[in-house]
Design a protein around this motif. Structure first.
Motif, PDB file in Angstrom:
ATOM      1  N   PHE A  29      -1.930   9.060   8.290  1.00  0.00           N
ATOM      2  CA  PHE A  29      -0.751   8.194   8.240  1.00  0.00           C
ATOM      3  C   PHE A  29      -0.409   7.649   9.622  1.00  0.00           C
ATOM      4  CE2 PHE A  29       0.058  10.229   4.137  1.00  0.00           C
ATOM      5  CZ  PHE A  29       0.537   9.152   3.408  1.00  0.00           C
ATOM      6  N   GLN A  30      -0.017   6.366   9.631  1.00  0.00           N
ATOM      7  CA  GLN A  30       0.426   5.703  10.855  1.00  0.00           C
ATOM      8  C   GLN A  30       1.771   5.039  10.576  1.00  0.00           C
ATOM      9  OE1 GLN A  30      -1.613   5.183  13.748  1.00  0.00           O
ATOM     10  NE2 GLN A  30      -3.431   6.245  13.019  1.00  0.00           N
ATOM     11  N   THR A  31       2.627   4.973  11.595  1.00  0.00           N
ATOM     12  CA  THR A  31       3.904   4.290  11.426  1.00  0.00           C
ATOM     13  C   THR A  31       3.663   2.809  11.157  1.00  0.00           C
ATOM     14  OG1 THR A  31       5.039   5.843  12.875  1.00  0.00           O
ATOM     15  CG2 THR A  31       6.108   3.717  12.520  1.00  0.00           C
ATOM     16  N   LEU A  32       4.320   2.275  10.128  1.00  0.00           N
ATOM     17  CA  LEU A  32       4.168   0.865   9.768  1.00  0.00           C
ATOM     18  C   LEU A  32       5.137   0.046  10.603  1.00  0.00           C
ATOM     19  CD1 LEU A  32       2.713  -1.061   7.785  1.00  0.00           C
ATOM     20  CD2 LEU A  32       4.618  -0.737   6.226  1.00  0.00           C
ATOM     21  N   SER A  33       4.611  -0.816  11.442  1.00  0.00           N
ATOM     22  CA  SER A  33       5.461  -1.622  12.324  1.00  0.00           C
ATOM     23  C   SER A  33       5.977  -2.847  11.593  1.00  0.00           C
ATOM     24  CB  SER A  33       4.676  -2.047  13.571  1.00  0.00           C
ATOM     25  OG  SER A  33       3.537  -2.815  13.205  1.00  0.00           O
ATOM     26  N   GLY A  34       7.156  -3.314  11.993  1.00  0.00           N
ATOM     27  CA  GLY A  34       7.726  -4.523  11.424  1.00  0.00           C
ATOM     28  C   GLY A  34       8.769  -4.277  10.366  1.00  0.00           C
ATOM     29  N   ILE A  35       8.949  -3.025   9.964  1.00  0.00           N
ATOM     30  CA  ILE A  35       9.959  -2.681   8.962  1.00  0.00           C
ATOM     31  C   ILE A  35      10.518  -1.306   9.301  1.00  0.00           C
ATOM     32  CG2 ILE A  35       8.338  -1.625   7.326  1.00  0.00           C
ATOM     33  CD1 ILE A  35      11.101  -3.963   6.193  1.00  0.00           C
ATOM     34  N   ASP A  36      11.850  -1.179   9.293  1.00  0.00           N
ATOM     35  CA  ASP A  36      12.470   0.113   9.609  1.00  0.00           C
ATOM     36  C   ASP A  36      13.804   0.219   8.886  1.00  0.00           C
ATOM     37  OD1 ASP A  36      14.089  -1.619  11.001  1.00  0.00           O
ATOM     38  OD2 ASP A  36      13.548  -0.885  12.988  1.00  0.00           O
ATOM     39  N   GLU A  37      14.490   1.345   9.064  1.00  0.00           N
ATOM     40  CA  GLU A  37      15.790   1.587   8.417  1.00  0.00           C
ATOM     41  C   GLU A  37      15.695   1.365   6.904  1.00  0.00           C
ATOM     42  OE1 GLU A  37      18.760   2.691   9.863  1.00  0.00           O
ATOM     43  OE2 GLU A  37      17.388   3.139  11.509  1.00  0.00           O
ATOM     44  N   VAL A  38      14.633   1.889   6.310  1.00  0.00           N
ATOM     45  CA  VAL A  38      14.361   1.682   4.890  1.00  0.00           C
ATOM     46  C   VAL A  38      14.967   2.816   4.063  1.00  0.00           C
ATOM     47  CG1 VAL A  38      12.526   1.513   3.149  1.00  0.00           C
ATOM     48  CG2 VAL A  38      12.270   0.373   5.368  1.00  0.00           C
ATOM     49  N   ALA A  39      15.583   2.459   2.924  1.00  0.00           N
ATOM     50  CA  ALA A  39      16.189   3.444   2.031  1.00  0.00           C
ATOM     51  C   ALA A  39      15.318   3.728   0.812  1.00  0.00           C
ATOM     52  CB  ALA A  39      17.567   2.958   1.570  1.00  0.00           C
ATOM     53  N   ASN A  40      14.514   2.735   0.388  1.00  0.00           N
ATOM     54  CA  ASN A  40      13.677   2.932  -0.804  1.00  0.00           C
ATOM     55  C   ASN A  40      12.525   1.929  -0.783  1.00  0.00           C
ATOM     56  OD1 ASN A  40      12.785   4.047  -3.167  1.00  0.00           O
ATOM     57  ND2 ASN A  40      14.384   3.172  -4.467  1.00  0.00           N
ATOM     58  N   ILE A  41      11.447   2.272  -1.505  1.00  0.00           N
ATOM     59  CA  ILE A  41      10.254   1.424  -1.578  1.00  0.00           C
ATOM     60  C   ILE A  41       9.816   1.314  -3.031  1.00  0.00           C
ATOM     61  CG2 ILE A  41       7.864   1.104  -0.810  1.00  0.00           C
ATOM     62  CD1 ILE A  41       8.436   2.984   1.503  1.00  0.00           C
ATOM     63  N   ASP A  42       9.353   0.126  -3.415  1.00  0.00           N
ATOM     64  CA  ASP A  42       8.729  -0.042  -4.721  1.00  0.00           C
ATOM     65  C   ASP A  42       7.595  -1.049  -4.571  1.00  0.00           C
ATOM     66  OD1 ASP A  42       8.193   0.276  -7.395  1.00  0.00           O
ATOM     67  OD2 ASP A  42      10.267   0.039  -8.036  1.00  0.00           O
ATOM     68  N   SER A  43       6.816  -1.240  -5.648  1.00  0.00           N
ATOM     69  CA  SER A  43       5.669  -2.137  -5.558  1.00  0.00           C
ATOM     70  C   SER A  43       5.343  -2.711  -6.926  1.00  0.00           C
ATOM     71  CB  SER A  43       4.452  -1.384  -5.010  1.00  0.00           C
ATOM     72  OG  SER A  43       4.112  -0.313  -5.866  1.00  0.00           O
ATOM     73  N   TYR A  44       4.622  -3.831  -6.921  1.00  0.00           N
ATOM     74  CA  TYR A  44       4.163  -4.462  -8.148  1.00  0.00           C
ATOM     75  C   TYR A  44       3.090  -5.473  -7.771  1.00  0.00           C
ATOM     76  CZ  TYR A  44       7.292  -8.234  -6.618  1.00  0.00           C
ATOM     77  OH  TYR A  44       7.911  -9.205  -5.882  1.00  0.00           O
ATOM     78  N   TYR A  45       2.569  -6.203  -8.766  1.00  0.00           N
ATOM     79  CA  TYR A  45       1.580  -7.245  -8.503  1.00  0.00           C
ATOM     80  C   TYR A  45       2.203  -8.619  -8.694  1.00  0.00           C
ATOM     81  CZ  TYR A  45      -2.199  -3.838  -8.462  1.00  0.00           C
ATOM     82  OH  TYR A  45      -3.015  -2.789  -8.143  1.00  0.00           O
ATOM     83  N   GLU A  46       1.867  -9.532  -7.776  1.00  0.00           N
ATOM     84  CA  GLU A  46       2.234 -10.939  -7.932  1.00  0.00           C
ATOM     85  C   GLU A  46       0.984 -11.743  -8.267  1.00  0.00           C
ATOM     86  OE1 GLU A  46       6.130 -11.500  -5.029  1.00  0.00           O
ATOM     87  OE2 GLU A  46       4.207 -12.383  -4.458  1.00  0.00           O
ATOM     88  N   GLU A  47       1.180 -12.800  -9.041  1.00  0.00           N
ATOM     89  CA  GLU A  47       0.074 -13.677  -9.428  1.00  0.00           C
ATOM     90  C   GLU A  47       0.223 -14.978  -8.684  1.00  0.00           C
ATOM     91  OE1 GLU A  47      -1.929 -15.503 -13.511  1.00  0.00           O
ATOM     92  OE2 GLU A  47      -0.278 -14.057 -13.614  1.00  0.00           O
ATOM     93  N   ARG A  48      -0.790 -15.325  -7.790  1.00  0.00           N
ATOM     94  CA  ARG A  48      -0.617 -16.492  -6.911  1.00  0.00           C
ATOM     95  C   ARG A  48      -1.855 -17.379  -6.732  1.00  0.00           C
ATOM     96  NH1 ARG A  48       2.735 -15.504  -1.686  1.00  0.00           N
ATOM     97  NH2 ARG A  48       4.373 -14.133  -2.334  1.00  0.00           N
ATOM     98  N   PRO A  49      -2.706 -17.771  -7.564  1.00  0.00           N
ATOM     99  CA  PRO A  49      -2.838 -17.313  -8.950  1.00  0.00           C
ATOM    100  C   PRO A  49      -3.600 -16.002  -9.057  1.00  0.00           C
ATOM    101  CG  PRO A  49      -4.457 -19.003  -8.500  1.00  0.00           C
ATOM    102  CD  PRO A  49      -3.646 -18.862  -7.247  1.00  0.00           C
ATOM    103  N   ASP A  50      -4.281 -15.570  -7.956  1.00  0.00           N
ATOM    104  CA  ASP A  50      -4.929 -14.262  -7.990  1.00  0.00           C
ATOM    105  C   ASP A  50      -3.870 -13.178  -7.864  1.00  0.00           C
ATOM    106  OD1 ASP A  50      -7.435 -15.444  -8.143  1.00  0.00           O
ATOM    107  OD2 ASP A  50      -7.608 -15.587  -5.963  1.00  0.00           O
ATOM    108  N   TYR A  51      -4.183 -11.993  -8.348  1.00  0.00           N
ATOM    109  CA  TYR A  51      -3.243 -10.885  -8.252  1.00  0.00           C
ATOM    110  C   TYR A  51      -3.229 -10.337  -6.822  1.00  0.00           C
ATOM    111  CZ  TYR A  51      -2.550 -10.715 -13.277  1.00  0.00           C
ATOM    112  OH  TYR A  51      -2.206 -11.026 -14.567  1.00  0.00           O
ATOM    113  N   GLU A  52      -2.036 -10.146  -6.290  1.00  0.00           N
ATOM    114  CA  GLU A  52      -1.865  -9.560  -4.970  1.00  0.00           C
ATOM    115  C   GLU A  52      -0.839  -8.437  -5.059  1.00  0.00           C
ATOM    116  OE1 GLU A  52      -0.988 -12.251  -1.782  1.00  0.00           O
ATOM    117  OE2 GLU A  52      -2.273 -13.836  -2.584  1.00  0.00           O
TER     118      GLU A  52
END
Length: 385
Positions: A29-52
């Protein structure tokens, strides 16, 4: 999610680990730079038109951010302030309103389209939001349950999904404390500790969709994609739903349980005072304990052979000084022989996912051992003579 694992520290720091190329392991694990003071995380897929893959971050200041590409950049979603909860592409504001943003975009979508959110006007005074990515639930402060999103018809290759964008107030259940999706069902936990289930099968979910009581005295629920585990007021665990990978903990791989079943307690096995390492847990059937075939016999130094074609196990402990034994188990016919003589068993041996299970009584009779069940400690004590 795919090639990334994120972890969130209590301080709000996000840590990231990437999958090592050409392997199933992950880098440190490495600290992820560019985002901090986070309370919660979630994820999903976007279609653009490929899935990301898309990561969503709820910050402690109530703003919501998502990554722009991979995990190299982060931008806030406009209109989302004072957010208290996120669930994939849905957010709950402090004032009880619910907001959402698209998951499908044209290839050349503008930043304003990608990072804009809109209010779901039919919902207000909401305290809990849930989604499985396609179907959505909301519970308001009156304990009422709302639904919008996809229902489903058909099976296998003929599955069809039907979308209803306008939230529907479900009148079949009241005083809802929490709600969950599992397989093609909605499960609702009430303040009285009752669990009700309604089906998502159909072209739409009507407001008067029937809810059926399936459990009482439930204090909490945790949900997987296709199953749930319910904890009763006395601490006992019960499972419901798809059990394809034995996720209900009942001791078998029966595909589906439409009624709650008890999760079996973990049982310790000791041989002459030393714990026995089990390839799989003890299974209780008809009030009798069954243990994996190899566990105790391996510990005793027995030679074990298995005929996969005929499903016959042969356990040779003929070299033992005190109690030489040759045991033969036919898992097709459930017959057992000890030193060539047939043994009648009240509950026959069985196979679960390629693992052979023997009744504890058989081991006792075979080895001439003393077997004690210490109920207070959930322990089986085997002592050889």
């Amino acid at each position: 999610m795919n090639d990334h694992v994120l972890a969130l520290s209590a301080e709000g720091t996000v840590l990231s680990a990437d999958r090592i190329e050409n392997g199933g392991n992950f880098a440190p694990f490495q600290t992820l730079s560019g985002i901090d003071e986070v309370a919660n995380i979630d994820s999903y897929y976007e279609e653009r038109p490929d899935y990301e893959e898309r990561w969503i971050f709820l910050k402690k200041d109530g703003s919501v951010w998502k990554n722009t590409k991979a995990l190299q950049g982060f931008e806030p979603i406009s209109s989302l302030k004072d957010i208290t909860a996120i669930s994939k592409n849905i957010a709950l504001k402090k004032d009880g309103t619910v907001w959402t943003w698209p998951k499908v975009f044209e290839k050349n979508a503008t930043p304003s389209e990608v990072l804009s959110a809109s209010q779901i006007q039919a919902l207000s005074d909401i305290k809990i939001i849930k989604t499985n990515g396609s179907s959505n639930l909301a519970i308001d402060r009156q304990g009422r349950l709302w639904f919008w999103g996809e229902t489903v018809t058909g099976y296998s290759d003929n599955t069809t999904y039907h979308n209803e964008n306008t939230p529907v107030l479900l009148s079949g259940v009241k005083d809802v404390k929490d709600a969950f999706f599992a397989e093609r069902s909605i499960l609702a936990l009430t303040t009285a500790g009752n669990v009700y289930v309604a089906s998502l099968d159909g072209e739409k979910l009507p407001s008067n969709a029937p809810f059926t009581l399936i459990a009482k005295n439930i204090q909490s629920i945790k949900a997987g994609l296709r199953h749930v585990i319910m904890q009763k007021a006395d601490g006992a665990l019960w499972g419901w739903g798809v059990n394809k990978h034995a996720q209900l903990g009942i001791g078998d791989y029966e595909f589906l349980y439409s009624s709650p079943v008890p999760v079996q307690k973990p049982i310790l096995v000791r041989l002459n005072g030393s714990p026995v390492s089990l390839s799989s847990g003890v299974i209780t059937r008809n009030g009798q304990a069954f243990i994996p075939l190899r566990s105790v016999f391996d510990k005793l130094g027995a030679e074990i052979a298995y005929d996969f074609n005929n499903k016959i196990a042969k356990i040779d402990q003929s070299k033992a000084e005190n109690h030489p034994v040759f045991l033969e188990i036919n898992f097709k016919t459930s017959q057992a022989k000890v030193n060539g003589k047939a043994v009648n068993l009240t509950n026959p041996p069985f196979m679960v996912n390629g693992i052979g299970y023997l009744p504890l009584r058989l081991i006792s009779e075979t080895l001439g051992a003393k077997v004690d069940w210490i109920q207070k400690e959930d322990t089986i004590e085997i002592t050889t003579k």
